[in-house]
Each structure stands twice: as C-alpha cells, then as structure tokens.
Design a protein around this motif. Sequence first.
Motif, PDB file in Angstrom:
ATOM      1  N   GLY A  93       2.340  30.716 -15.608  1.00 43.87           N
ATOM      2  CA  GLY A  93       1.385  30.628 -17.333  1.00 43.87           C
ATOM      3  C   GLY A  93       1.765  31.961 -17.908  1.00 43.87           C
ATOM      4  O   GLY A  93       0.655  31.649 -19.342  1.00 43.87           O
ATOM      5  N   LEU A  94       2.248  33.198 -17.616  1.00 42.45           N
ATOM      6  CA  LEU A  94       2.932  33.702 -18.410  1.00 42.45           C
ATOM      7  C   LEU A  94       3.517  33.928 -19.218  1.00 42.45           C
ATOM      8  O   LEU A  94       4.178  34.937 -19.587  1.00 42.45           O
ATOM      9  CB  LEU A  94       2.133  35.198 -17.031  1.00 42.45           C
ATOM     10  CG  LEU A  94       0.722  35.304 -16.584  1.00 42.45           C
ATOM     11  CD1 LEU A  94       1.030  37.122 -15.516  1.00 42.45           C
ATOM     12  CD2 LEU A  94      -0.271  35.544 -17.708  1.00 42.45           C
ATOM     13  N   THR A  95       4.140  32.582 -19.043  1.00 42.08           N
ATOM     14  CA  THR A  95       5.434  32.733 -20.356  1.00 42.08           C
ATOM     15  C   THR A  95       5.741  31.346 -21.118  1.00 42.08           C
ATOM     16  O   THR A  95       5.650  30.257 -20.189  1.00 42.08           O
ATOM     17  CB  THR A  95       7.112  33.201 -19.099  1.00 42.08           C
ATOM     18  OG1 THR A  95       7.173  34.161 -18.518  1.00 42.08           O
ATOM     19  CG2 THR A  95       8.156  32.813 -19.923  1.00 42.08           C
ATOM     20  N   VAL A  96       6.035  30.955 -22.087  1.00 40.18           N
ATOM     21  CA  VAL A  96       5.584  30.254 -22.797  1.00 40.18           C
ATOM     22  C   VAL A  96       6.736  30.306 -23.868  1.00 40.18           C
ATOM     23  O   VAL A  96       7.587  30.849 -23.696  1.00 40.18           O
ATOM     24  CB  VAL A  96       5.053  29.954 -24.049  1.00 40.18           C
ATOM     25  CG1 VAL A  96       3.343  29.775 -22.635  1.00 40.18           C
ATOM     26  CG2 VAL A  96       4.939  31.108 -25.371  1.00 40.18           C
ATOM     27  N   LEU A  97       7.514  29.185 -24.367  1.00 43.57           N
ATOM     28  CA  LEU A  97       8.754  29.138 -25.260  1.00 43.57           C
ATOM     29  C   LEU A  97       8.460  27.815 -26.937  1.00 43.57           C
ATOM     30  O   LEU A  97       7.222  27.696 -26.734  1.00 43.57           O
ATOM     31  CB  LEU A  97      10.177  28.477 -24.902  1.00 43.57           C
ATOM     32  CG  LEU A  97      10.886  28.057 -25.610  1.00 43.57           C
ATOM     33  CD1 LEU A  97      12.568  27.990 -25.125  1.00 43.57           C
ATOM     34  CD2 LEU A  97      10.645  26.752 -26.496  1.00 43.57           C
ATOM     35  N   TYR A  98       8.122  29.580 -27.819  1.00 43.71           N
ATOM     36  CA  TYR A  98       8.231  29.447 -29.134  1.00 43.71           C
ATOM     37  C   TYR A  98       9.057  28.262 -29.643  1.00 43.71           C
ATOM     38  O   TYR A  98      10.379  29.676 -30.039  1.00 43.71           O
ATOM     39  CB  TYR A  98       7.528  29.791 -29.303  1.00 43.71           C
ATOM     40  CG  TYR A  98       7.027  29.717 -31.186  1.00 43.71           C
ATOM     41  CD1 TYR A  98       5.193  29.454 -31.701  1.00 43.71           C
ATOM     42  CD2 TYR A  98       7.964  30.099 -32.481  1.00 43.71           C
ATOM     43  CE1 TYR A  98       5.312  29.305 -33.093  1.00 43.71           C
ATOM     44  CE2 TYR A  98       7.520  30.097 -33.557  1.00 43.71           C
ATOM     45  CZ  TYR A  98       6.379  28.865 -33.805  1.00 43.71           C
ATOM     46  OH  TYR A  98       5.736  28.775 -34.996  1.00 43.71           O
ATOM     47  N   GLY A  99       9.268  27.027 -30.067  1.00 47.08           N
ATOM     48  CA  GLY A  99      10.630  27.562 -30.371  1.00 47.08           C
ATOM     49  C   GLY A  99      11.042  25.308 -30.602  1.00 47.08           C
ATOM     50  O   GLY A  99       9.473  24.368 -30.463  1.00 47.08           O
ATOM     51  N   THR A 100      11.505  25.087 -30.803  1.00 49.60           N
ATOM     52  CA  THR A 100      12.839  23.996 -30.196  1.00 49.60           C
ATOM     53  C   THR A 100      12.612  23.082 -28.973  1.00 49.60           C
ATOM     54  O   THR A 100      13.222  24.114 -28.411  1.00 49.60           O
ATOM     55  CB  THR A 100      14.255  24.012 -31.051  1.00 49.60           C
ATOM     56  OG1 THR A 100      15.283  24.716 -30.622  1.00 49.60           O
ATOM     57  CG2 THR A 100      13.987  23.865 -32.826  1.00 49.60           C
ATOM     58  N   ALA A 101      13.352  22.044 -29.173  1.00 47.34           N
ATOM     59  CA  ALA A 101      12.665  21.254 -27.763  1.00 47.34           C
ATOM     60  C   ALA A 101      13.946  20.900 -26.862  1.00 47.34           C
ATOM     61  O   ALA A 101      13.780  20.679 -25.847  1.00 47.34           O
ATOM     62  CB  ALA A 101      11.656  20.710 -27.494  1.00 47.34           C
ATOM     63  N   GLY A 102      14.967  20.567 -27.955  1.00 41.74           N
ATOM     64  CA  GLY A 102      16.321  20.402 -27.167  1.00 41.74           C
ATOM     65  C   GLY A 102      16.094  19.199 -26.784  1.00 41.74           C
ATOM     66  O   GLY A 102      17.141  18.968 -25.899  1.00 41.74           O
TER      67      GLY A 102
END
Length: 366
Positions: A93-102
């Motif tokens: 739970g300590l890594t997320v992505l902000y941006g586009t989903a591809g």
Amino acid sequence: MTLYKYFLFAIGIMSTLFLLGAGQSKAGYYDGKDVTVIINAGAGGGLTRTGRLFTTHMKKHLGKGTNMVIKNIAGAGGVKGLNYLAEKAKSNGLTVLYGTAGQMAQLLKLPGVRFDLSKIAVIGAGGSSYLSIARSDFKPGIKKASDLLKVKRMIVGGRGATDGLGIFARLPLDVLGLNYRYVPGYRGQPKLNAAIRAKEIGLLTTGGIGYIVFYKNTILKSGEATALYYHSALGSDGKFADPGIYPKNVKHFSKYYKDTHGGKMPTGPLWETYKWFSKFNSRPFGIYARKDNAPEHIAELRAAFKKTLSDPIFIAAWTKMVRSAPDFGVGEDVSWLLTDFSKVSPGALAGMKKLTARKKKGAKKK
C-alpha cells in the motif's frame, strides 16, 4: 460584505472545520509513513504539476505525518511507469501511480508492455482537456484555425508514437486527411514549448495546464501561434465536455470539422479511434495501485482521495491552477476505465493500429 469576500470568509470557516475534523481521526496504517507516488511522465509537465498539488493535499487525509513522495518515471507513453508499478512496487500500500492508465498500450500489446490492468485498482481519476496549436507563420500562414486546411505538409512534434498528447496532435490531422511529418522524442512539454518557439515544429498538442503555463500568455497572446481546436472527455451521453478554459472562438475538434466540412460530422475508422481516445485517454489525473494490496489499504487510499475532493483548500488551489473546479470519480465509480477499454469497435482498433504502426527503415510517409 461583498459576494467575493463572503466566499473567502465561507471558505475560511469550512477549512477550519474541515481541519479540526481531520485532526480528530483515529490512528491508521498510513500514519507517519512515506508513500511513493510514481508519475509516468516528465518532471516539467502538467501531469507532474497537478500530481504534486493533489498529493500535497491528499496526504493530510491519508494519515497523520504521512508523506507522499513523487518519483517521475517517464518513457514509452507512460508504459515504463506502469511497468514499475506492476513489477517493482510492493503490495504494502505504499506505492501508487498518478497519471495515465495505458489502456491503448495493453489493448494493442505494444512492445515493452508488461503490466496488466486487470491486476491494478483505480483509487480515483479525473478528466482533462487538450489544445492543439500551430505556428502562425507556418506556410502558407495560419492566422485563423481554418487556415490549417491550406497547409500542404505540417511538421508535428510529440514525445513518441503512443503518448496521448502526440496522438491528439496527429489523429485530428489524419481525420482531416492532411499530410504531415511527425517528429517524436521531445520529452515533456517544456521541450515541446522550446521546439515550437525555435520553429523546429509547426504544431503540437498541450494539456490544459500546459496551455496556461506555457502558451496562453506567450506565443498565443502575441499571435506567434494560433489555437486550432480542443479535445475533451467523451461522456456516456455521447457529448464532449466543455472545459471552459479556452477562448470562446476555439471549438472542440468535432465542431471544427463540422464547420469546415459543410456541416458534416467526421466518420470512419479514424473517427472511431478519436472517440475511443476521448473516452479513455482524456482522464489522465488518476491514482492507481496494485490490486493485490490489502483491501483495507485500498479502502484507505480511496477514502483519502474522496476527502481531498471535499477539502476547500484543495478545491481553491486546484481551481486556481487548472482554471476549473476538480471533476473526479472515486473507486468503483470509475473502475470502467480499467475494464471497458477492451470493448472497442473494429474500426477504432484498425485506426489505433494504423496510428501506432512502426515505420520500416527507409519508408517514406505519403
């Protein structure tokens, strides 16, 4: 008291009450922890600017003393960042992505794709808009948007064959039947901004933030460049959103086409492709996490995301930056972004393949 002062007073009261309520929350998993936020784009563009703003406010609602640390992983139209989330991120739970989903990259099984969107959960996502601009001195001259149709061969700049901004730059030209040469390799909007100013390229597409930061009060204001048309999210009602941040004379691409083609709307595979992109590639402000994170951690992330959207301090900051109120969906409300993208028409799929086809060495564009 003026209406504006009353608004500021009300925002101040709401902010105080909001923060008092937040301070009374119980200790949680994210208290005192660092959360890595992958942004799958370059450091100088609009995606990073909005990502920093959003996570600066979201961390307050995620936990006491929680920090959200930006990590830019650009490349391959966002694929590298998504691969990192899928392969390197731990399911704690300590890594997320902000941006586009591809979605397109997975749909077409593009080289380098190793992520699987069925194994990724959406925390929340919001839409954006894009603006295509061209140099006004590009032969034979583009003083108004319709002059684009007089250009015999345009030079278009972008990041790569599959990135969203590059596609929204090229795809309308394909729909219009215009000839162009695509020059990829510009890593981020600052590089594209420098390229169009240096006359290396004649046309580019920028996001709404890029428009405000790089172009609105510079080459568009001076007349060095001309705004052609904008692109925005396609809703379930079949209508394109009006972002409300561009000049009134700048129209959505569909209206631009209609105005320049005797009232007829575009048709064909490339138009189907355009509509697909407007539905799935027009919501770049998303936060995603591995689905194998503990359900309670995903629930906490979604709760913090939702609280951020109600935070008056965040609303004011986002509106100031983006020039429009935040428009996001949370959790299951936007889960269709990672599932329905595969429901694509044969025409749209054919258009995507044509748009992203790699040229053989020595081949020339017609």
